[in-house]
Design a protein around this motif. Structure first.
Motif, PDB file in Angstrom:
ATOM      1  N   MET A 192       0.924  -1.151   0.101  1.00  0.00           N
ATOM      2  CA  MET A 192       0.047   0.029   0.107  1.00  0.00           C
ATOM      3  C   MET A 192       0.958   1.084  -0.125  1.00  0.00           C
ATOM      4  O   MET A 192       0.430   2.437  -0.405  1.00  0.00           O
ATOM      5  N   ILE A 193       2.126   1.282   0.606  1.00  0.00           N
ATOM      6  CA  ILE A 193       2.932   2.312   0.853  1.00  0.00           C
ATOM      7  C   ILE A 193       3.277   2.697  -0.761  1.00  0.00           C
ATOM      8  O   ILE A 193       3.423   3.741  -1.004  1.00  0.00           O
ATOM      9  N   GLY A 194       3.541   1.761  -1.615  1.00  0.00           N
ATOM     10  CA  GLY A 194       3.763   2.143  -3.063  1.00  0.00           C
ATOM     11  C   GLY A 194       2.830   2.822  -3.750  1.00  0.00           C
ATOM     12  O   GLY A 194       3.225   3.672  -4.671  1.00  0.00           O
ATOM     13  N   ALA A 195       1.268   2.312  -3.467  1.00  0.00           N
ATOM     14  CA  ALA A 195       0.279   3.366  -4.001  1.00  0.00           C
ATOM     15  C   ALA A 195       0.395   4.513  -3.699  1.00  0.00           C
ATOM     16  O   ALA A 195       0.087   5.571  -4.446  1.00  0.00           O
ATOM     17  N   ILE A 196       0.733   4.898  -2.252  1.00  0.00           N
ATOM     18  CA  ILE A 196       0.592   6.178  -1.789  1.00  0.00           C
ATOM     19  C   ILE A 196       1.532   7.172  -2.430  1.00  0.00           C
ATOM     20  O   ILE A 196       1.516   8.255  -2.773  1.00  0.00           O
ATOM     21  N   ARG A 197       2.907   6.459  -2.641  1.00  0.00           N
ATOM     22  CA  ARG A 197       4.170   7.191  -2.990  1.00  0.00           C
ATOM     23  C   ARG A 197       3.858   7.780  -4.477  1.00  0.00           C
ATOM     24  O   ARG A 197       4.052   8.876  -5.105  1.00  0.00           O
ATOM     25  N   LYS A 198       3.252   6.859  -5.310  1.00  0.00           N
ATOM     26  CA  LYS A 198       2.919   6.873  -6.777  1.00  0.00           C
ATOM     27  C   LYS A 198       1.837   7.822  -6.764  1.00  0.00           C
ATOM     28  O   LYS A 198       1.796   8.759  -7.851  1.00  0.00           O
ATOM     29  N   LEU A 199       0.873   7.770  -5.940  1.00  0.00           N
ATOM     30  CA  LEU A 199      -0.086   8.919  -6.050  1.00  0.00           C
ATOM     31  C   LEU A 199       0.139  10.133  -5.687  1.00  0.00           C
ATOM     32  O   LEU A 199      -0.138  11.245  -6.427  1.00  0.00           O
ATOM     33  N   GLU A 200       1.048  10.623  -5.016  1.00  0.00           N
ATOM     34  CA  GLU A 200       1.776  11.619  -4.323  1.00  0.00           C
ATOM     35  C   GLU A 200       2.493  12.264  -5.919  1.00  0.00           C
ATOM     36  O   GLU A 200       2.308  13.565  -5.741  1.00  0.00           O
ATOM     37  N   ARG A 201       2.949  11.591  -6.650  1.00  0.00           N
ATOM     38  CA  ARG A 201       3.601  11.987  -7.648  1.00  0.00           C
ATOM     39  C   ARG A 201       2.638  12.791  -8.560  1.00  0.00           C
ATOM     40  O   ARG A 201       3.179  13.886  -9.332  1.00  0.00           O
ATOM     41  N   PHE A 202       1.572  12.514  -8.540  1.00  0.00           N
ATOM     42  CA  PHE A 202       0.338  13.395  -9.453  1.00  0.00           C
ATOM     43  C   PHE A 202       0.265  14.889  -8.937  1.00  0.00           C
ATOM     44  O   PHE A 202      -0.328  15.494  -9.804  1.00  0.00           O
ATOM     45  N   PHE A 203       0.487  14.968  -7.799  1.00  0.00           N
ATOM     46  CA  PHE A 203       0.298  16.189  -7.102  1.00  0.00           C
ATOM     47  C   PHE A 203       1.564  17.031  -6.766  1.00  0.00           C
ATOM     48  O   PHE A 203       1.424  17.907  -5.865  1.00  0.00           O
ATOM     49  N   MET A 204       2.617  16.637  -7.155  1.00  0.00           N
ATOM     50  CA  MET A 204       3.804  17.274  -6.828  1.00  0.00           C
ATOM     51  C   MET A 204       4.201  18.342  -7.617  1.00  0.00           C
ATOM     52  O   MET A 204       5.067  18.380  -8.364  1.00  0.00           O
ATOM     53  N   THR A 205       3.216  19.405  -7.745  1.00  0.00           N
ATOM     54  CA  THR A 205       3.368  20.470  -8.681  1.00  0.00           C
ATOM     55  C   THR A 205       3.273  21.790  -7.776  1.00  0.00           C
ATOM     56  O   THR A 205       2.765  21.525  -6.314  1.00  0.00           O
ATOM     57  N   PRO A 206       3.587  22.704  -8.179  1.00  0.00           N
ATOM     58  CA  PRO A 206       3.486  23.993  -7.559  1.00  0.00           C
ATOM     59  C   PRO A 206       1.961  24.423  -7.006  1.00  0.00           C
ATOM     60  O   PRO A 206       1.895  24.951  -5.957  1.00  0.00           O
ATOM     61  N   SER A 207       1.253  24.082  -7.938  1.00  0.00           N
ATOM     62  CA  SER A 207      -0.224  24.265  -7.459  1.00  0.00           C
ATOM     63  C   SER A 207      -0.855  23.112  -6.550  1.00  0.00           C
ATOM     64  O   SER A 207      -1.972  23.292  -6.184  1.00  0.00           O
ATOM     65  N   GLY A 208      -0.297  21.912  -6.547  1.00  0.00           N
ATOM     66  CA  GLY A 208      -0.798  20.917  -5.891  1.00  0.00           C
ATOM     67  C   GLY A 208      -1.785  20.137  -6.587  1.00  0.00           C
ATOM     68  O   GLY A 208      -2.699  19.461  -5.930  1.00  0.00           O
ATOM     69  N   ARG A 209      -2.023  20.389  -7.792  1.00  0.00           N
ATOM     70  CA  ARG A 209      -3.085  19.839  -8.557  1.00  0.00           C
ATOM     71  C   ARG A 209      -2.417  18.981  -9.758  1.00  0.00           C
ATOM     72  O   ARG A 209      -1.256  19.188 -10.036  1.00  0.00           O
ATOM     73  N   ALA A 210      -3.346  18.372 -10.373  1.00  0.00           N
ATOM     74  CA  ALA A 210      -3.056  17.408 -11.327  1.00  0.00           C
ATOM     75  C   ALA A 210      -3.823  17.514 -12.581  1.00  0.00           C
ATOM     76  O   ALA A 210      -4.980  17.843 -12.739  1.00  0.00           O
ATOM     77  N   VAL A 211      -3.159  17.557 -13.731  1.00  0.00           N
ATOM     78  CA  VAL A 211      -3.851  17.463 -15.006  1.00  0.00           C
ATOM     79  C   VAL A 211      -3.399  15.773 -15.686  1.00  0.00           C
ATOM     80  O   VAL A 211      -2.274  15.775 -15.953  1.00  0.00           O
ATOM     81  N   VAL A 212      -4.522  15.356 -16.091  1.00  0.00           N
ATOM     82  CA  VAL A 212      -4.477  14.118 -16.621  1.00  0.00           C
ATOM     83  C   VAL A 212      -5.200  14.122 -17.798  1.00  0.00           C
ATOM     84  O   VAL A 212      -6.318  14.665 -18.104  1.00  0.00           O
ATOM     85  N   LEU A 213      -4.542  13.529 -18.859  1.00  0.00           N
ATOM     86  CA  LEU A 213      -5.050  13.642 -20.358  1.00  0.00           C
ATOM     87  C   LEU A 213      -5.483  12.218 -20.888  1.00  0.00           C
ATOM     88  O   LEU A 213      -4.473  11.311 -21.225  1.00  0.00           O
ATOM     89  N   PRO A 214      -6.526  11.872 -20.842  1.00  0.00           N
ATOM     90  CA  PRO A 214      -7.157  10.560 -21.250  1.00  0.00           C
ATOM     91  C   PRO A 214      -7.388  10.468 -22.614  1.00  0.00           C
ATOM     92  O   PRO A 214      -7.979  11.329 -23.310  1.00  0.00           O
ATOM     93  N   LEU A 215      -6.728   9.376 -23.121  1.00  0.00           N
ATOM     94  CA  LEU A 215      -6.555   9.308 -24.616  1.00  0.00           C
ATOM     95  C   LEU A 215      -6.875   7.799 -25.015  1.00  0.00           C
ATOM     96  O   LEU A 215      -6.439   7.210 -25.905  1.00  0.00           O
ATOM     97  N   ASP A 216      -8.088   7.412 -24.246  1.00  0.00           N
ATOM     98  CA  ASP A 216      -8.318   6.099 -24.200  1.00  0.00           C
ATOM     99  C   ASP A 216      -9.900   5.890 -24.987  1.00  0.00           C
ATOM    100  O   ASP A 216     -10.321   4.896 -24.841  1.00  0.00           O
ATOM    101  N   HIS A 217     -10.119   6.771 -25.523  1.00  0.00           N
ATOM    102  CA  HIS A 217     -11.627   6.888 -25.997  1.00  0.00           C
ATOM    103  C   HIS A 217     -11.789   5.870 -27.394  1.00  0.00           C
ATOM    104  O   HIS A 217     -12.955   5.350 -27.614  1.00  0.00           O
ATOM    105  N   GLY A 218     -10.811   5.588 -28.111  1.00  0.00           N
ATOM    106  CA  GLY A 218     -10.920   4.811 -29.228  1.00  0.00           C
ATOM    107  C   GLY A 218     -11.481   3.373 -29.017  1.00  0.00           C
ATOM    108  O   GLY A 218     -12.132   2.900 -30.066  1.00  0.00           O
ATOM    109  N   ALA A 219     -11.288   2.738 -27.930  1.00  0.00           N
ATOM    110  CA  ALA A 219     -11.864   1.205 -27.826  1.00  0.00           C
ATOM    111  C   ALA A 219     -13.474   1.517 -27.670  1.00  0.00           C
ATOM    112  O   ALA A 219     -14.187   0.603 -28.303  1.00  0.00           O
ATOM    113  N   GLY A 220     -14.011   2.617 -27.060  1.00  0.00           N
ATOM    114  CA  GLY A 220     -15.446   2.626 -26.954  1.00  0.00           C
ATOM    115  C   GLY A 220     -15.985   3.473 -28.299  1.00  0.00           C
ATOM    116  O   GLY A 220     -17.173   3.094 -28.512  1.00  0.00           O
TER     117      GLY A 220
END
Length: 266
Positions: free
Chosen positions: A1-29
């Motif tokens: 579980m510690i690994g999941a927490i550490r990896k999650l933190e990388r999404f928010f290690m920004t000056p703003s503390g926020r994350a931008v995710v770009l989903p490019l998975d629409h082709g399957a549907g």
């Protein structure tokens, strides 16, 4: 579980503390959806932009993972279903956690549509995937949408609040929901959620300024970031649109419309 927490933190290690995710998975549907004709080109264009994650299905992840900038995390989508299915809102697990790890996943995503006859099975999928992902130290992003035969208005504020609360109750590490446009109810739901809440973009909006204001309101209400696909890759100038979104999410004064235009055309 510690690994999941550490990896999650990388999404928010920004000056703003926020994350931008770009989903490019629409082709399957959706099939040959406009804007996703050249996924490796989109990935290469991200460059040094502060995009924290991209979402890919397992096939495109296998083919194009090397094109993802090293600072951007790979989120492998575990769920799939097509718009031709009966019903069209059905999503099933099509990728395992070990397979996602072999592809180099930094996190995984699971789609759950509530308010339909298959809700129970999709919730079961979320529970199974979350348990196995955490055993392997991977964070889970649950994409939860009210969609199905029992849903009249997908953006009803009470339904969106329920999607947020459901994600908080069932153990994923991030929840991605549409924004209802109702700041008070959305803010209360986000405040009660024990994990970060991202806002999904939904169908492409013709008025991009209005879309950005929509995202700005969601962030002001407490969203921890955004997961935006079609409003970026279906824009006439995707990287310019991305730069403008990044400026809103990360409060980057140095990334404005003029800079975006210069970088896109230069």
């Amino acid at each position: 579980m510690i690994g999941a927490i550490r990896k999650l933190e990388r999404f928010f290690m920004t000056p703003s503390g926020r994350a931008v995710v770009l989903p490019l998975d629409h082709g399957a549907g959706e099939g040959m959806i406009h804007g996703l004709d050249n996924i490796p080109g989109l990935l290469a264009d991200i460059g040094d932009r502060p995009v924290q994650g991209v979402v890919l299905n397992k096939g495109t992840a296998r083919a194009y993972a090397n094109e993802i900038p090293t600072a951007t995390q790979l989120v492998v989508q575990l769920s799939a279903g097509t718009r031709h299915g009966q019903p069209a809102w059905n999503k099933s697990l099509v990728c395992s956690i070990p397979e996602a790890l072999r592809l180099g996943a930094d996190a995984v995503a699971v789609q759950v549509n509530i308010g339909n006859e298959l809700e129970d099975r999709m919730l079961t999928d979320l529970g199974i995937a979350t348990e196995e992902a955490h055993q392997h130290g991977l964070p889970v992003m649950a994409v939860i949408v009210a969609r199905g035969g029992n849903i009249v208005q997908e953006l009803d504020p009470s339904l969106i609040a329920h999607c947020v609360r459901l994600g908080g109750e069932l153990g994923p590490d991030m929840v991605c929901v549409p924004y209802s446009g109702h700041m008070d109810s959305f803010g209360r739901a986000v405040d009660s959620c024990p994990v970060p809440v991202l806002v999904g973009g939904g169908p492409a909006m013709h008025d991009f300024d209005k879309f950005l204001k929509h995202m700005e309101n969601a962030l002001e209400a407490g969203a921890a970031g955004v997961s935006i696909g079609r409003n970026i890759f279906q824009h006439s100038s995707p990287m310019q649109a991305l730069d403008r979104l990044l400026a809103v999410v990360h409060n980057q004064d140095n990334v404005n419309a003029e800079t975006a235009a210069e970088r896109t055309t230069g």
